[in-house]
Design a protein around this motif. Sequence first.
Motif, PDB file in Angstrom:
ATOM      1  N   PRO A 308     -19.606   7.717  -0.395  1.00  0.00           N
ATOM      2  CA  PRO A 308     -20.439   8.321  -1.539  1.00  0.00           C
ATOM      3  C   PRO A 308     -19.914   9.665  -1.848  1.00  0.00           C
ATOM      4  CG  PRO A 308     -21.856   7.004  -0.143  1.00  0.00           C
ATOM      5  CD  PRO A 308     -20.579   7.018   0.608  1.00  0.00           C
ATOM      6  N   ARG A 309     -19.631  10.314  -0.950  1.00  0.00           N
ATOM      7  CA  ARG A 309     -18.998  11.742  -1.015  1.00  0.00           C
ATOM      8  C   ARG A 309     -18.001  11.834  -1.823  1.00  0.00           C
ATOM      9  NH1 ARG A 309     -16.741  16.310   2.103  1.00  0.00           N
ATOM     10  NH2 ARG A 309     -17.628  18.084   1.208  1.00  0.00           N
ATOM     11  N   ALA A 310     -16.922  10.892  -1.457  1.00  0.00           N
ATOM     12  CA  ALA A 310     -15.474  11.019  -1.873  1.00  0.00           C
ATOM     13  C   ALA A 310     -15.653  10.565  -3.594  1.00  0.00           C
ATOM     14  CB  ALA A 310     -14.593  10.013  -1.211  1.00  0.00           C
ATOM     15  N   GLU A 311     -16.646   9.649  -3.857  1.00  0.00           N
ATOM     16  CA  GLU A 311     -16.540   9.292  -5.243  1.00  0.00           C
ATOM     17  C   GLU A 311     -17.422  10.412  -5.954  1.00  0.00           C
ATOM     18  OE1 GLU A 311     -17.871   5.270  -7.756  1.00  0.00           O
ATOM     19  OE2 GLU A 311     -18.060   5.545  -5.517  1.00  0.00           O
ATOM     20  N   ARG A 312     -18.412  10.868  -5.518  1.00  0.00           N
ATOM     21  CA  ARG A 312     -19.051  12.066  -5.934  1.00  0.00           C
ATOM     22  C   ARG A 312     -18.213  13.258  -6.197  1.00  0.00           C
ATOM     23  NH1 ARG A 312     -22.009  14.022  -2.121  1.00  0.00           N
ATOM     24  NH2 ARG A 312     -23.262  12.300  -1.968  1.00  0.00           N
ATOM     25  N   LEU A 313     -17.319  13.563  -5.313  1.00  0.00           N
ATOM     26  CA  LEU A 313     -16.631  14.840  -5.270  1.00  0.00           C
ATOM     27  C   LEU A 313     -15.400  14.790  -5.972  1.00  0.00           C
ATOM     28  CD1 LEU A 313     -16.962  17.783  -3.948  1.00  0.00           C
ATOM     29  CD2 LEU A 313     -15.489  16.725  -1.980  1.00  0.00           C
ATOM     30  N   PHE A 314     -14.700  13.581  -5.766  1.00  0.00           N
ATOM     31  CA  PHE A 314     -13.345  13.348  -6.492  1.00  0.00           C
ATOM     32  C   PHE A 314     -13.383  12.143  -7.300  1.00  0.00           C
ATOM     33  CE2 PHE A 314     -12.554  15.051  -2.106  1.00  0.00           C
ATOM     34  CZ  PHE A 314     -11.617  16.188  -2.443  1.00  0.00           C
ATOM     35  N   GLY A 315     -14.538  11.571  -7.662  1.00  0.00           N
ATOM     36  CA  GLY A 315     -14.344  10.349  -8.696  1.00  0.00           C
ATOM     37  C   GLY A 315     -13.431   9.352  -7.942  1.00  0.00           C
ATOM     38  N   PHE A 316     -13.613   9.253  -6.645  1.00  0.00           N
ATOM     39  CA  PHE A 316     -12.639   8.363  -5.824  1.00  0.00           C
ATOM     40  C   PHE A 316     -13.338   7.238  -5.332  1.00  0.00           C
ATOM     41  CE2 PHE A 316      -9.753   7.143  -2.377  1.00  0.00           C
ATOM     42  CZ  PHE A 316      -8.285   7.061  -2.980  1.00  0.00           C
ATOM     43  N   HIS A 317     -13.421   5.928  -5.743  1.00  0.00           N
ATOM     44  CA  HIS A 317     -14.067   4.694  -5.257  1.00  0.00           C
ATOM     45  C   HIS A 317     -13.157   4.237  -4.296  1.00  0.00           C
ATOM     46  CE1 HIS A 317     -16.898   1.378  -5.304  1.00  0.00           C
ATOM     47  NE2 HIS A 317     -15.786   0.758  -5.061  1.00  0.00           N
ATOM     48  N   TYR A 318     -13.574   4.363  -3.047  1.00  0.00           N
ATOM     49  CA  TYR A 318     -12.832   3.979  -1.797  1.00  0.00           C
ATOM     50  C   TYR A 318     -13.304   3.014  -0.855  1.00  0.00           C
ATOM     51  CZ  TYR A 318      -9.322   5.239   1.969  1.00  0.00           C
ATOM     52  OH  TYR A 318      -8.260   5.289   2.646  1.00  0.00           O
ATOM     53  N   ARG A 319     -12.886   1.866  -0.486  1.00  0.00           N
ATOM     54  CA  ARG A 319     -13.292   0.963   0.409  1.00  0.00           C
ATOM     55  C   ARG A 319     -12.223   0.214   1.398  1.00  0.00           C
ATOM     56  NH1 ARG A 319     -16.916   2.848  -1.604  1.00  0.00           N
ATOM     57  NH2 ARG A 319     -18.771   2.162  -2.599  1.00  0.00           N
ATOM     58  N   ILE A 320     -12.364   0.492   2.823  1.00  0.00           N
ATOM     59  CA  ILE A 320     -11.637  -0.371   3.601  1.00  0.00           C
ATOM     60  C   ILE A 320     -11.419  -1.801   3.356  1.00  0.00           C
ATOM     61  CG2 ILE A 320     -10.766  -0.522   6.146  1.00  0.00           C
ATOM     62  CD1 ILE A 320     -10.720   2.493   5.134  1.00  0.00           C
ATOM     63  N   GLU A 321     -10.322  -2.061   3.497  1.00  0.00           N
ATOM     64  CA  GLU A 321      -9.745  -3.647   3.052  1.00  0.00           C
ATOM     65  C   GLU A 321      -9.275  -4.461   4.256  1.00  0.00           C
ATOM     66  OE1 GLU A 321      -9.121  -4.553  -1.379  1.00  0.00           O
ATOM     67  OE2 GLU A 321      -8.164  -2.715  -0.845  1.00  0.00           O
ATOM     68  N   ILE A 322      -9.210  -3.670   5.386  1.00  0.00           N
ATOM     69  CA  ILE A 322      -8.731  -4.119   6.614  1.00  0.00           C
ATOM     70  C   ILE A 322      -9.418  -5.679   7.077  1.00  0.00           C
ATOM     71  CG2 ILE A 322      -8.586  -3.897   9.209  1.00  0.00           C
ATOM     72  CD1 ILE A 322      -8.361  -1.021   8.758  1.00  0.00           C
ATOM     73  N   TYR A 323     -10.464  -5.647   7.062  1.00  0.00           N
ATOM     74  CA  TYR A 323     -11.314  -6.931   7.119  1.00  0.00           C
ATOM     75  C   TYR A 323     -11.240  -7.917   6.180  1.00  0.00           C
ATOM     76  CZ  TYR A 323     -11.955  -4.113  11.428  1.00  0.00           C
ATOM     77  OH  TYR A 323     -11.989  -3.384  12.509  1.00  0.00           O
ATOM     78  N   THR A 324     -10.847  -7.476   4.841  1.00  0.00           N
ATOM     79  CA  THR A 324     -10.722  -8.196   3.755  1.00  0.00           C
ATOM     80  C   THR A 324      -9.616  -9.355   3.627  1.00  0.00           C
ATOM     81  OG1 THR A 324     -11.709  -6.591   2.477  1.00  0.00           O
ATOM     82  CG2 THR A 324     -10.774  -8.500   1.165  1.00  0.00           C
ATOM     83  N   PRO A 325      -9.663 -10.598   3.431  1.00  0.00           N
ATOM     84  CA  PRO A 325      -8.675 -11.438   3.538  1.00  0.00           C
ATOM     85  C   PRO A 325      -7.619 -10.973   2.515  1.00  0.00           C
ATOM     86  CG  PRO A 325     -10.707 -12.629   3.454  1.00  0.00           C
ATOM     87  CD  PRO A 325     -10.984 -11.317   3.261  1.00  0.00           C
ATOM     88  N   LYS A 326      -6.448 -11.315   2.875  1.00  0.00           N
ATOM     89  CA  LYS A 326      -5.174 -10.749   2.031  1.00  0.00           C
ATOM     90  C   LYS A 326      -5.182 -11.108   0.406  1.00  0.00           C
ATOM     91  CE  LYS A 326      -0.152 -10.481   2.330  1.00  0.00           C
ATOM     92  NZ  LYS A 326       0.817 -10.932   2.907  1.00  0.00           N
ATOM     93  N   ALA A 327      -5.644 -12.132   0.129  1.00  0.00           N
ATOM     94  CA  ALA A 327      -5.689 -12.634  -1.121  1.00  0.00           C
ATOM     95  C   ALA A 327      -6.885 -12.005  -2.146  1.00  0.00           C
ATOM     96  CB  ALA A 327      -5.768 -14.151  -1.243  1.00  0.00           C
ATOM     97  N   LYS A 328      -7.685 -11.547  -1.114  1.00  0.00           N
ATOM     98  CA  LYS A 328      -8.709 -10.894  -2.119  1.00  0.00           C
ATOM     99  C   LYS A 328      -9.010  -9.274  -1.961  1.00  0.00           C
ATOM    100  CE  LYS A 328     -12.391 -14.381  -1.276  1.00  0.00           C
ATOM    101  NZ  LYS A 328     -13.642 -14.766  -0.557  1.00  0.00           N
TER     102      LYS A 328
END
Length: 418
Positions: A308-328
């Motif tokens: 939430p801070r990265a988005e508030r401070l930089f407008g940067f929506h960031y999520r880790i996708e390590i555990y997301t299936p490759k196709a998604k």
Amino acid sequence: MTRARPARLSLRAARRLAIGAQGLAAPLPAGRGDVRHLRTAMNRMGLLQIDAVSVLARSHLLVLRARLGGSHDAALGLLERAAYPRQPERRELTEYWGHEASFVRACDWPLYRWRMRRGSEGEMWPLYVRFERDERARIDDAIAWLDSNGPAMSSELDTAMGWGPGVRGPWGTRSNAKLALGWLFWAGHVGVAARAGFTRRYDLIERVLPGDVLALDIDEPDAHRALLCQAAACLGIATADDLIDYHRLPKRIARARLGELTEDGALCETAVEGWDVPAYVPADVHLARKRSRSVLLSPFDPLVWYRPRAERLFGFHYRIEIYTPKAKRQYGYFVLPFLHDDALVARLDLRFDRERGRLEVPAAWAEPGWWPTGDAAETDALAALATELNALSAWCGGEGVVIGSLGNLAGRLRRAIA
């Protein structure tokens, strides 16, 4: 002391405060980094989150690289000498649950006694709580064995005690020794004396930390206030949620402590352009003047780890996708933000091919609204990113960079790095 009158900061000024506080505007150390540089970096960060993913390099080493430069092996050597010396009196860093599993300054270990006490009273991971309730005898046997035999990995303790396979949990089966040592570590009875590869070797806390550190017993309110002040200094400018998240403090209680710090004048409340909640700065804060360096950041860098801070401070929506299936996955497996000119302007999926000795960039994405084509700002950013990728490859011990085809920045970056 009266409450400070709120001031108003531009978003750019807030960004500079945050970047400067984390040491990401200061020049990299000249020459070979040493323990003094590591100490400076840790003083700015307070703690260093540990993560096991090594497709590029361990996250904590990437965090140090962003502040120390040098090489992968030099950063690893510095960290190991600071965190795992043979003599407790020489230990500058130690492992504990700070912001997740973390390296913390050894002198700060007493600030977490409240968490250790709460852990002893059952406020820890449910798997540990159940184990302590049902298997207290194993915990007592584990600490007695360490007392007599010295440091051990959980596998060594399991073998020595003849214990069974353990308990099935959300992260797989945990052996009886791993659970016993995990509870003892959380409760502050054992520490990490060393690591074998990436596996912890535990020992009695009296043989891990200096006696003067262990002698300090800081009560919970004072510890919370100290950790909130440390978070404020490390973040530069932050909301209440940002400060509470830094050391994962109990939310309701921490908000009360935050009110006390504001009332006492240790922290000052301010407003930031575009934020709908108050922000806090240390009372002695000075507006930063230097622009950020151009550097790729670990997903677990303190500048961006609280999404939430990265988005508030930089407008940067960031999520880790390590555990997301490759196709998604939207951006890639191990995606690093690129800090440039006080903004997060791109994100790159990165991995290091150790067999070929080269840095691979499967995908490169420009952040919306920042990359107008054909102007001087784009040329400068592309050149800075190309330089940073070559530097990261060299830091890993490789030669060269290979740019893939995915992402709206890939083509331009491939031309810039050719």
